[in-house]
Design a protein around this motif. Structure first.
Motif, PDB file in Angstrom:
ATOM      1  N   MET A 150       0.849  -1.209   0.000  1.00 10.44           N
ATOM      2  CA  MET A 150       0.000   0.000   0.000  1.00 10.44           C
ATOM      3  C   MET A 150       0.873   1.244   0.000  1.00 10.44           C
ATOM      4  O   MET A 150       0.621   2.213  -0.718  1.00 10.44           O
ATOM      5  CB  MET A 150      -0.918   0.012   1.235  1.00 10.44           C
ATOM      6  CG  MET A 150      -1.982  -1.052   1.187  1.00 10.44           C
ATOM      7  SD  MET A 150      -3.084  -1.009   2.611  1.00 10.44           S
ATOM      8  CE  MET A 150      -4.231   0.259   2.089  1.00 10.44           C
ATOM      9  N   LYS A 151       1.886   1.197   0.827  1.00 11.76           N
ATOM     10  CA  LYS A 151       2.802   2.346   0.924  1.00 11.76           C
ATOM     11  C   LYS A 151       3.511   2.566  -0.420  1.00 11.76           C
ATOM     12  O   LYS A 151       3.543   3.682  -0.946  1.00 11.76           O
ATOM     13  CB  LYS A 151       3.798   2.069   2.055  1.00 11.76           C
ATOM     14  CG  LYS A 151       5.020   2.910   2.065  1.00 11.76           C
ATOM     15  CD  LYS A 151       4.772   4.233   2.751  1.00 11.76           C
ATOM     16  CE  LYS A 151       6.033   5.064   2.754  1.00 11.76           C
ATOM     17  NZ  LYS A 151       5.791   6.451   2.479  1.00 11.76           N
ATOM     18  N   LYS A 152       4.056   1.453  -0.943  1.00  9.68           N
ATOM     19  CA  LYS A 152       4.825   1.560  -2.197  1.00  9.68           C
ATOM     20  C   LYS A 152       3.950   2.073  -3.344  1.00  9.68           C
ATOM     21  O   LYS A 152       4.384   2.912  -4.138  1.00  9.68           O
ATOM     22  CB  LYS A 152       5.390   0.171  -2.527  1.00  9.68           C
ATOM     23  CG  LYS A 152       6.196   0.078  -3.776  1.00  9.68           C
ATOM     24  CD  LYS A 152       7.045  -1.200  -3.794  1.00  9.68           C
ATOM     25  CE  LYS A 152       7.482  -1.532  -5.200  1.00  9.68           C
ATOM     26  NZ  LYS A 152       6.579  -2.442  -5.899  1.00  9.68           N
ATOM     27  N   ASN A 153       2.712   1.565  -3.418  1.00 10.18           N
ATOM     28  CA  ASN A 153       1.826   1.920  -4.537  1.00 10.18           C
ATOM     29  C   ASN A 153       0.944   3.129  -4.248  1.00 10.18           C
ATOM     30  O   ASN A 153       0.098   3.476  -5.050  1.00 10.18           O
ATOM     31  CB  ASN A 153       0.916   0.732  -4.889  1.00 10.18           C
ATOM     32  CG  ASN A 153       1.675  -0.407  -5.531  1.00 10.18           C
ATOM     33  OD1 ASN A 153       2.897  -0.372  -5.615  1.00 10.18           O
ATOM     34  ND2 ASN A 153       0.957  -1.426  -5.968  1.00 10.18           N
ATOM     35  N   ASN A 154       1.149   3.730  -3.080  1.00  7.76           N
ATOM     36  CA  ASN A 154       0.365   4.915  -2.701  1.00  7.76           C
ATOM     37  C   ASN A 154      -1.144   4.649  -2.710  1.00  7.76           C
ATOM     38  O   ASN A 154      -1.934   5.460  -3.190  1.00  7.76           O
ATOM     39  CB  ASN A 154       0.721   6.086  -3.625  1.00  7.76           C
ATOM     40  CG  ASN A 154       0.426   7.409  -2.967  1.00  7.76           C
ATOM     41  OD1 ASN A 154       0.209   7.466  -1.759  1.00  7.76           O
ATOM     42  ND2 ASN A 154       0.359   8.466  -3.749  1.00  7.76           N
ATOM     43  N   VAL A 155      -1.531   3.495  -2.183  1.00  7.41           N
ATOM     44  CA  VAL A 155      -2.953   3.169  -2.029  1.00  7.41           C
ATOM     45  C   VAL A 155      -3.463   3.874  -0.770  1.00  7.41           C
ATOM     46  O   VAL A 155      -2.809   3.833   0.276  1.00  7.41           O
ATOM     47  CB  VAL A 155      -3.139   1.635  -1.879  1.00  7.41           C
ATOM     48  CG1 VAL A 155      -4.566   1.282  -1.485  1.00  7.41           C
ATOM     49  CG2 VAL A 155      -2.744   0.936  -3.183  1.00  7.41           C
TER      50      VAL A 155
END
Ligand code: GUN
Ligand code: FE
Length: 428
Positions: free
Chosen positions: A275-280
């Motif tokens: 989530m953090k990496k993909n900016n979810v």
């Protein structure tokens, strides 16, 4: 260009950062063409010849942003709160949603729904409609007429759904694309791709939705890791997946375009990392989580990791459409984590909760949720006179309105600088 300048005076409160309120006692907000130009203690000389809309001692705050809500569940508010998620969906939610194939019913109920969110001071909202294309179009058109800002999702469900609320793979994709085609370039009310959740969407459907998101540069919303039984179900459907969010990710539905994931009560460390990496953006829905007994998002963990977080009413899992009351629930449940951790996990401060409801959630819609320069002027004017505000500070007055006030204290609502009048909402 003929600039349209409006100047508002009142007690201005907003949160450019989560940790503190920015407060102007009888300050001025200058709005040019619907966008904030600046907030001032004293009105700059160059505006001295302009009229001022004087709200006196009232509070002026950003509008509320609700990032997860099911409009067609409106009739079920406050009902079946003694069920858990899957029986609640099967016995109450799906039968109610199936009624929206009838456009007269949809018109009646969506009018009441829009009136309610308007009443509660929600100025932008991410909504699930139903699988029905015509009723989804109706909802988009009614919201557009109201002047509120919204992302509206025609829901996708082509398996593990009752006969009376299911669509074919082909219809699901075709109807979704028709809405994207028709409304993607709209200003304030636009479509959002909405696979209901992994169990009700075949792999082919999710793959097609991922392609549509890419083709139309369209945002995505869904449910994630809400309830332990649901998580086991997803694991059974995708035995090779390592965690729930990975399934969405494999179909390009997890941050490849701006994405909202509601609940996240039991997200694993790997899921959080992605989530953090993909900016979810995680949408915290505390009222719903309490009512259907799903579990509770450990919000501090998300904030500490730097994951974007917003608040959602999740009508009708949540029983209130007020984002002010949702803030209160978020603060209250964060205190359970605090007490349970021997005070090691900080609870949410008032300004943090306010930030989530304003600038945090608003960021999904653009420059929304603050009064910094360049932000859309989405605002509420709060008349808290009946809350006996003598001798309270402005911060205390805001806190008291959030906890004990209600829609009767909301005098005016603005979206992009436009005053949103009740008469723009048709209720039959
Ligand atoms: N998961 C799938 N559908 C729903 C819904 O309508 N509400 C909630 N809370 N969770 C869901
Ligand atoms: Fe939901």
């Amino acid at each position: 260009m003929n600039n349209n300048i409006r100047i508002y005076q009142g007690n201005v409160i907003f949160t450019p950062k989560p940790k503190e309120f920015k407060i102007y006692n009888k300050g001025y907000i200058v709005v040019i063409n619907g966008k904030v130009e600046g907030v001032y203690e004293n009105l700059p000389e160059k505006y001295s010849s302009q009229d001022v809309i004087d709200y006196g001692d009232k509070l002026i705050i950003p509008g509320m942003n609700d990032l997860h809500c099911h409009a067609p569940q409106f009739r079920n508010l406050g009902m079946a709160m003694d069920k858990e998620l899957i029986p609640w969906l099967n016995d109450y939610t799906f039968p109610e949603e199936s009624k929206y194939k009838d456009l007269e019913y949809a018109k009646k109920m969506y009018g009441r729904f829009i009136k309610e969110i308007w009443r509660q001071g929600t100025t932008r909202i991410a909504i699930y409609a139903t699988i029905h294309k015509e009723a989804s179009v109706l909802l988009i058109d009614m919201l557009t007429k109201s002047g509120l800002g919204a992302l509206v999702g025609k829901v996708n469900m082509d398996r593990n759904s009752p006969d009376f609320l299911i669509e074919s793979l082909e219809d699901s994709l075709k109807d979704t694309e028709e809405l994207l085609d028709k409304y993607s370039s709209s200003q304030l009310v636009k479509p959002i791709i909405t696979p209901r959740f992994v169990p009700t969407c075949s792999s082919k459907l999710m793959s097609g939705l991922g392609d549509l998101s890419e083709k139309y540069d369209a945002p995505v919303q869904s449910h994630l890791s809400e309830n332990k039984g649901e998580i086991r179900w997803v694991q059974d459907l995708y035995p090779n997946s390592n965690y729930y969010g990975e399934v969405y990710n494999d179909f390009k539905l997890f941050g490849q375009k701006p994405t909202l994931m509601a609940h996240c009560s039991f997200s694993t460390e790997e899921e959080l990392e992605l989530m953090k990496k993909n900016n979810v953006m995680a949408v915290h829905c505390p009222s719903s989580n309490l009512n259907v007994g799903s579990g509770m998002m450990p919000i501090r963990k998300f904030l500490d990791k730097g994951i974007s977080v917003a608040l959602g009413s999740d009508i009708s899992g949540g029983h209130t459409s007020s984002i002010f009351k949702t803030m209160v629930y978020a603060i209250e449940v964060s205190k359970l984590f605090w007490a349970d951790s021997d005070k090691k996990i900080d609870f949410l401060s008032n300004s943090e909760a306010f930030y989530l409801a304003t600038k945090g959630g608003g960021s999904f819609f653009g420059n929304v949720g603050s009064f910094e320069k360049g932000y859309d002027f989405d605002a509420l004017v709060i008349d808290d006179n009946d809350l006996n505000h003598d001798n309270y500070t402005l911060e205390e007055r805001l806190e008291r309105f959030i906890y004990i006030g209600d829609d009767r204290n909301i005098l005016h609502r603005y979206v992009c600088g436009n005053l949103i009048d009740e008469s723009q909402i048709t209720v039959i």
